[in-house]
Every structure is written in C-alpha cells, then in structure tokens.
Scaffold this active site. Sequence first.
Site, PDB file in Angstrom:
ATOM      1  CG  ASP A  61     -17.060   7.819  23.065  1.00 51.66           C
ATOM      2  OD1 ASP A  61     -16.302   8.770  23.304  1.00 51.66           O
ATOM      3  OD2 ASP A  61     -18.224   7.969  22.648  1.00 51.66           O
ATOM      4  CG  HIS A  71      -8.089  11.009  10.169  1.00 55.56           C
ATOM      5  ND1 HIS A  71      -7.078  11.636  10.879  1.00 55.56           N
ATOM      6  CD2 HIS A  71      -7.459  10.101   9.365  1.00 55.56           C
ATOM      7  CE1 HIS A  71      -5.899  11.149  10.489  1.00 55.56           C
ATOM      8  NE2 HIS A  71      -6.110  10.213   9.575  1.00 55.56           N
ATOM      9  CD  GLU A 114      -3.227   9.409  17.610  1.00 54.93           C
ATOM     10  OE1 GLU A 114      -3.549   9.996  18.678  1.00 54.93           O
ATOM     11  OE2 GLU A 114      -3.461   9.872  16.480  1.00 54.93           O
ATOM     12  NE  ARG A 155      -3.123   2.481   3.008  1.00 58.56           N
ATOM     13  CZ  ARG A 155      -3.530   2.954   4.180  1.00 58.56           C
ATOM     14  NH1 ARG A 155      -3.218   2.335   5.302  1.00 58.56           N
ATOM     15  NH2 ARG A 155      -4.249   4.061   4.225  1.00 58.56           N
ATOM     16  NE  ARG A 214      -3.973  11.307   4.723  1.00 56.40           N
ATOM     17  CZ  ARG A 214      -4.687  10.212   4.411  1.00 56.40           C
ATOM     18  NH1 ARG A 214      -5.044   9.373   5.347  1.00 56.40           N
ATOM     19  NH2 ARG A 214      -5.025   9.970   3.165  1.00 56.40           N
ATOM     20  CG  LEU A 271       3.061   2.896   9.648  1.00 55.65           C
ATOM     21  CD1 LEU A 271       1.903   2.241   8.931  1.00 55.65           C
ATOM     22  CD2 LEU A 271       4.285   2.029   9.618  1.00 55.65           C
ATOM     23  CB  SER A 272       2.451   8.752   6.945  1.00 58.71           C
ATOM     24  OG  SER A 272       1.127   8.926   7.445  1.00 58.71           O
ATOM     25  CE1 TYR A 295      -0.024   5.554   5.694  1.00 56.20           C
ATOM     26  CE2 TYR A 295      -0.651   4.954   3.470  1.00 56.20           C
ATOM     27  CZ  TYR A 295      -0.878   5.674   4.624  1.00 56.20           C
ATOM     28  OH  TYR A 295      -1.962   6.522   4.705  1.00 56.20           O
ATOM     29  CB  ALA A 298      -9.170   5.640   7.695  1.00 55.88           C
TER      30      ALA A 298
END
Length: 151
Positions: free
Chosen positions: A89, A82, A100, A19, A113, A103-104, A24, A79
């Site tokens: 929650d 975001h 958290e 990908r 982002r 990679l990017s 990444y 994803a």
Amino acid sequence: MKPRIAVLHGPNLNLLGSREPAIYGATTLEQIDQQLHRLGDELDLQVDCLQSNHEGVLVDRVQAMARDGTRYVIINPAAFTHTSVALRDALSAVQLPFVEVHLSNVYRREAFRRQSYFSDLAQAVISGCGALGYSLALRFVADKLMTEAQS
Ligand code: DQA
C-alpha cells in the site's frame, strides 16, 4: 542533479553471505550495495540503499520517498513479499515505479513463495539471477529514465 534511486532490502537480507548460500549465494549485502553504488556512478544515478528487518521502517522510508525526489525504487521485500499489504500500500500510495528483485527463483521453491503482494504493481520482476539481479534492475531503471528523458 543525478536521479535518485532507492534500493530497499527486506528482512534477513542482512545475513546474505552466510544465509543458506546454496539458495541465496555467497555475496554479502555490503558487496551488493557497493556494486550498486559503483554501477550508479557509471550510469550517473544516485543510489541510496536501506536494509531493515522491520516492516514499519520500510513503510516509513517509502512514504518519505514522496518528498525526497526519489525517481525509482528497486525492492527485494524478502519475506514481506508474501505477507505485507502495508508495504504494498505504501508503494502504491507514493506512485513510484519499482522493480521487484529476488535472489532466488521463487517459482522453483515452496508454493507460498509464488504469492507476491508486489508483482502486479511492479514495472518488472527479476527472480533467480542471484546478486546480479540488482545490477540488472539498475540497468533497467537507467534505460527507463533515459527513454523518459528523450520523450
Ligand atoms: C527472497 C525470496 C523470499 O521468499 C524470501 O523470504 C527471502 C528472499 C529472495 O531474494 O530470493 O527472504 O526475496
């Protein structure tokens, strides 16, 4: 009993390696998980990894952590970073500290982002270190647990 660390990977991270490698990297998810298991052995931590493309599966896994002895979470919500109030929650509900990882470097990319539903709850955020970010997160967790045990 070794402290249990849960590693969660969000949607599309199963495609790592093929990908968008310019963004990444070329390391596969399997290689990342193997590296984390090896490092976990070195640091005397039990590492459990899960990837899912489904928000509910990740929410269920986080909820289960309240009962399975998990001490720390390392999460790349991908994803869902975001979008997912539900996953935020769940982490907030179980009250487990988490790191958290991205990679990017999400701050060098599209504006959407830069918005994370997790960063203000996270103990630490690692973004832009590629696959190494996960190992850095695990070393940080080991250090935190050691400091905790000594105090
Ligand atoms: C990502 C960054 C997110 O914006 C993206 O949706 C991902 C991966 C990262 O690891 O860089 O899927 O979390």
